[in-house]
Design an enzyme around this catalytic site. Structure first.
Site, short mmCIF file in Angstrom:
data_model
loop_
_atom_site.label_atom_id
_atom_site.label_comp_id
_atom_site.label_asym_id
_atom_site.label_seq_id
_atom_site.Cartn_x
_atom_site.Cartn_y
_atom_site.Cartn_z
N HIS A 116 -0.56 -8.58 0.86
CA HIS A 116 -1.32 -7.74 -0.06
C HIS A 116 -1.22 -8.50 -1.38
O HIS A 116 -0.10 -8.69 -1.89
CB HIS A 116 -0.70 -6.34 -0.14
CG HIS A 116 -1.40 -5.40 -1.09
ND1 HIS A 116 -1.74 -4.10 -0.74
CD2 HIS A 116 -1.79 -5.55 -2.38
CE1 HIS A 116 -2.32 -3.51 -1.77
NE2 HIS A 116 -2.35 -4.37 -2.78
N HIS A 169 -6.41 -2.81 -1.25
CA HIS A 169 -5.76 -3.76 -0.35
C HIS A 169 -6.63 -5.00 -0.16
O HIS A 169 -7.73 -4.92 0.41
CB HIS A 169 -5.47 -3.13 1.02
CG HIS A 169 -4.79 -4.09 1.96
ND1 HIS A 169 -3.42 -4.25 2.00
CD2 HIS A 169 -5.29 -4.97 2.86
CE1 HIS A 169 -3.11 -5.18 2.88
NE2 HIS A 169 -4.23 -5.65 3.42
N HIS A 173 -0.69 -10.23 -4.75
CA HIS A 173 0.18 -9.86 -5.87
C HIS A 173 0.45 -11.07 -6.74
O HIS A 173 0.45 -12.21 -6.26
CB HIS A 173 1.50 -9.26 -5.36
CG HIS A 173 2.20 -10.11 -4.35
ND1 HIS A 173 1.81 -10.16 -3.03
CD2 HIS A 173 3.25 -10.96 -4.46
CE1 HIS A 173 2.59 -10.99 -2.38
NE2 HIS A 173 3.47 -11.51 -3.22
N CYS A 221 0.85 -1.20 0.00
CA CYS A 221 0.00 0.00 0.00
C CYS A 221 0.88 1.25 0.00
O CYS A 221 0.59 2.24 -0.68
CB CYS A 221 -0.94 0.00 1.20
SG CYS A 221 -2.37 -1.08 1.01
P1 AMP Z 1 5.43 -13.34 -1.61
O1 AMP Z 1 6.47 -14.23 -0.98
O2 AMP Z 1 4.61 -14.03 -2.66
O3 AMP Z 1 4.59 -12.64 -0.55
O4 AMP Z 1 6.23 -12.25 -2.41
C1 AMP Z 1 6.60 -11.03 -1.86
C2 AMP Z 1 7.64 -10.47 -2.78
O5 AMP Z 1 7.75 -9.10 -2.55
C3 AMP Z 1 9.04 -11.08 -2.58
O6 AMP Z 1 9.47 -11.70 -3.80
C4 AMP Z 1 9.89 -9.89 -2.18
O7 AMP Z 1 11.18 -9.94 -2.74
C5 AMP Z 1 9.08 -8.71 -2.73
N1 AMP Z 1 9.27 -7.44 -2.05
C6 AMP Z 1 9.22 -7.21 -0.71
N2 AMP Z 1 9.40 -5.90 -0.46
C7 AMP Z 1 9.55 -5.30 -1.67
C8 AMP Z 1 9.76 -3.95 -2.07
N3 AMP Z 1 9.87 -2.95 -1.20
N4 AMP Z 1 9.86 -3.69 -3.40
C9 AMP Z 1 9.78 -4.68 -4.30
N5 AMP Z 1 9.56 -5.97 -3.98
C10 AMP Z 1 9.45 -6.28 -2.68
ZN ZN Z 2 -1.84 -3.27 1.12
#
Ligand code: AMP
Ligand code: ZN
Length: 108
Positions: free
Chosen positions: A95, A47, A97, A8
């Site tokens: 969140h 969200h 993705h 967010c």
């Molecule tokens: P998940 O394990 O499916 O929740 O994926 C979360 C992903 O977010 C991971 O691959 C992290 O490397 C990525 N991540 C976490 N913080 C950031 C950030 N600030 N900018 C870009 N990617 C992020």
């Molecule tokens: Zn969020």
């Protein structure tokens, strides 16, 4: 918008993250810790904690179309799409993705 949610905050521009794609429903940005030569996250602007909390069918359609557009923009002809759902499945950010994983040769 959830105040303690990192995605967010990214969506509101708090970290100055560059969006590789954006439309009215979502943004896409490079994963900070890439697990493939091209690793992009497509993230809804609203969200929703995970796929388990998603109720809006239309939103998932928009997210998948955004995946297609983002992959095209990134020059990927072949790629995988991953949604980690729940802690035990490796979800770290609560969140929703979609991961786009690919490489420039398009054969992942
Ligand atoms: P998940 O394990 O499916 O929740 O994926 C979360 C992903 O977010 C991971 O691959 C992290 O490397 C990525 N991540 C976490 N913080 C950031 C950030 N600030 N900018 C870009 N990617 C992020
Ligand atoms: Zn969020």
């Amino acid at each position: 918008m959830s105040n303690d949610c990192i995605f967010c905050k990214i969506i509101s521009g708090d970290f100055g993250t560059e969006f590789v794609y954006e439309n009215e429903y979502c943004v896409a940005f490079n994963d900070i810790n890439p697990k493939a030569p091209v690793h992009i996250l497509v993230v809804p602007k609203v969200h929703v904690a995970s796929l388990n909390e998603l109720e809006d069918k239309n939103l998932m359609g928009e997210l998948l179309m955004a995946v297609k557009e983002t992959a095209k923009k990134a020059g990927l002809s072949a790629y995988r799409v991953q949604i980690n759902t729940g802690k035990e499945a490796g979800q770290e950010v609560f969140h929703l993705h979609l991961h786009i994983l690919g490489n420039k040769k398009g054969n992942i």
